[in-house]
Design a protein around this motif. Sequence first.
Motif, short mmCIF file in Angstrom:
data_model
loop_
_atom_site.label_atom_id
_atom_site.label_comp_id
_atom_site.label_asym_id
_atom_site.label_seq_id
_atom_site.Cartn_x
_atom_site.Cartn_y
_atom_site.Cartn_z
N LEU A 165 0.82 -1.20 0.00
CA LEU A 165 0.00 0.00 0.00
C LEU A 165 0.86 1.26 0.00
CD1 LEU A 165 -2.77 1.41 0.34
CD2 LEU A 165 -2.56 1.01 2.80
N VAL A 166 1.90 1.26 0.84
CA VAL A 166 2.81 2.41 0.96
C VAL A 166 4.24 1.88 0.91
CG1 VAL A 166 3.59 4.31 2.42
CG2 VAL A 166 1.16 3.71 2.37
N ALA A 167 5.05 2.48 0.04
CA ALA A 167 6.46 2.13 -0.07
C ALA A 167 7.26 3.40 0.12
CB ALA A 167 6.77 1.53 -1.43
N GLY A 168 8.30 3.32 0.94
CA GLY A 168 9.06 4.54 1.13
C GLY A 168 10.24 4.39 2.02
N MET A 169 10.27 5.24 3.02
CA MET A 169 11.47 5.47 3.80
C MET A 169 11.81 4.37 4.79
SD MET A 169 10.90 9.46 4.58
CE MET A 169 9.98 8.97 5.99
N GLY A 170 11.05 3.40 4.94
CA GLY A 170 11.35 2.34 5.89
C GLY A 170 10.58 1.12 5.47
N PRO A 171 10.24 0.31 6.43
CA PRO A 171 9.41 -0.84 6.08
C PRO A 171 8.11 -0.35 5.44
CG PRO A 171 10.16 -0.97 8.36
CD PRO A 171 10.54 0.38 7.85
N GLY A 172 7.67 -1.04 4.45
CA GLY A 172 6.44 -0.64 3.79
C GLY A 172 5.22 -1.11 4.55
N LEU A 173 4.09 -0.60 4.15
CA LEU A 173 2.81 -1.05 4.68
C LEU A 173 2.14 -1.87 3.59
CD1 LEU A 173 1.59 2.22 6.39
CD2 LEU A 173 2.36 0.14 7.54
N CYS A 174 1.68 -3.05 3.94
CA CYS A 174 1.04 -3.93 2.98
C CYS A 174 -0.36 -4.29 3.44
CB CYS A 174 1.84 -5.22 2.81
SG CYS A 174 3.41 -4.99 1.97
N VAL A 175 -1.25 -4.45 2.47
CA VAL A 175 -2.56 -5.03 2.74
C VAL A 175 -2.35 -6.54 2.65
CG1 VAL A 175 -4.93 -5.26 1.95
CG2 VAL A 175 -3.79 -3.04 1.81
N GLU A 176 -2.66 -7.21 3.74
CA GLU A 176 -2.53 -8.67 3.78
C GLU A 176 -3.90 -9.28 3.56
OE1 GLU A 176 -0.13 -11.50 6.61
OE2 GLU A 176 -2.01 -10.94 7.57
N ILE A 177 -3.97 -10.17 2.57
CA ILE A 177 -5.23 -10.80 2.22
C ILE A 177 -5.15 -12.27 2.61
CG2 ILE A 177 -6.73 -11.44 0.30
CD1 ILE A 177 -5.50 -8.98 -1.18
N GLN A 178 -6.12 -12.69 3.38
CA GLN A 178 -6.27 -14.11 3.69
C GLN A 178 -7.74 -14.43 3.58
OE1 GLN A 178 -4.30 -14.85 7.53
NE2 GLN A 178 -2.76 -15.90 6.32
N GLY A 179 -8.11 -15.07 2.49
CA GLY A 179 -9.52 -15.35 2.26
C GLY A 179 -10.28 -14.04 2.09
N PRO A 180 -11.48 -13.96 2.70
CA PRO A 180 -12.28 -12.74 2.53
C PRO A 180 -11.83 -11.59 3.42
CG PRO A 180 -13.45 -14.32 3.87
CD PRO A 180 -12.19 -15.00 3.42
N ALA A 181 -10.94 -11.84 4.34
CA ALA A 181 -10.51 -10.80 5.28
C ALA A 181 -9.22 -10.15 4.80
CB ALA A 181 -10.28 -11.41 6.65
#
Length: 185
Positions: free
Chosen positions: A109-125
Motif C-alpha cells: 500500500l505504501v512504499a518509502g522510507m522504511g518498512p512498507g505497509l502492505c494489505v494482507e489478504i487471507q480469504g475474505p478478510a
Amino acid sequence: MTTASIQDELDAYAKSVAFSSPATLQRLRPGLNDVDIDQFETAHDIVIPASAREIWKWRDGEEEARPRTFVASGRFMPLGEGIAAGTNLLASRRVAHTDPRPGATWIQLVAGMGPGLCVEIQGPACSVVLADPASPVTDFPVVPIAELVRLWTWALRNGAWALSAEGAWSWDFDRYPPLPQGHLL
C-alpha cells in the motif's frame, strides 16, 4: 468496518492533506473500476476482498515523482505495482523463513522510507501489516485499513506529521502515538 467507511476515511485524510498542500492531491491517479481490479485478480491469480478494492477504487495510488507523496511515510502504490512489490516482499520473507502466515497475499500500500505497509489478504478478510523484512509480522500491530487511514488523519491533525504548502513532509516523533501503534506511521 464497512467498505463505505474506508472511502470516508480516505476522503477525510485527503481533506487534511489538501488543507496544507492542495498540489499534493494532484499526484493521485484516478480510481479503478471493478473490471480493472478483476483483470489484476485474473492476471495474478488472487482475490482482492471488497475492503481492499475500496482503496484502489478510490484512487489508484499516486505518480512516482518525489518530493510530494500523499502519505508522510512514502508513496501510495498503484495496484499493479503494489501487487508486484507485495509478492516480492512475501517471497523474500519466505526464503528467510520469517513468514508466520502461510497462504497470505500481500499488496504493498505504501512504499518509502522504511518498512512498507502492505494489505494482507487471507480469504475474505484483509488488514494492514508492517512489511519489515527483518522482523516477524507478529512484532507489529495488524490493523484494519480504515483504522490505518484514521491514524494518518490523526497524525496530520495532531502535529505528528506536518505538510508544507510545497508538499514536503516533516515529522515530530515526540507527538507519535506510543508503540506499537507508532510503528504504523
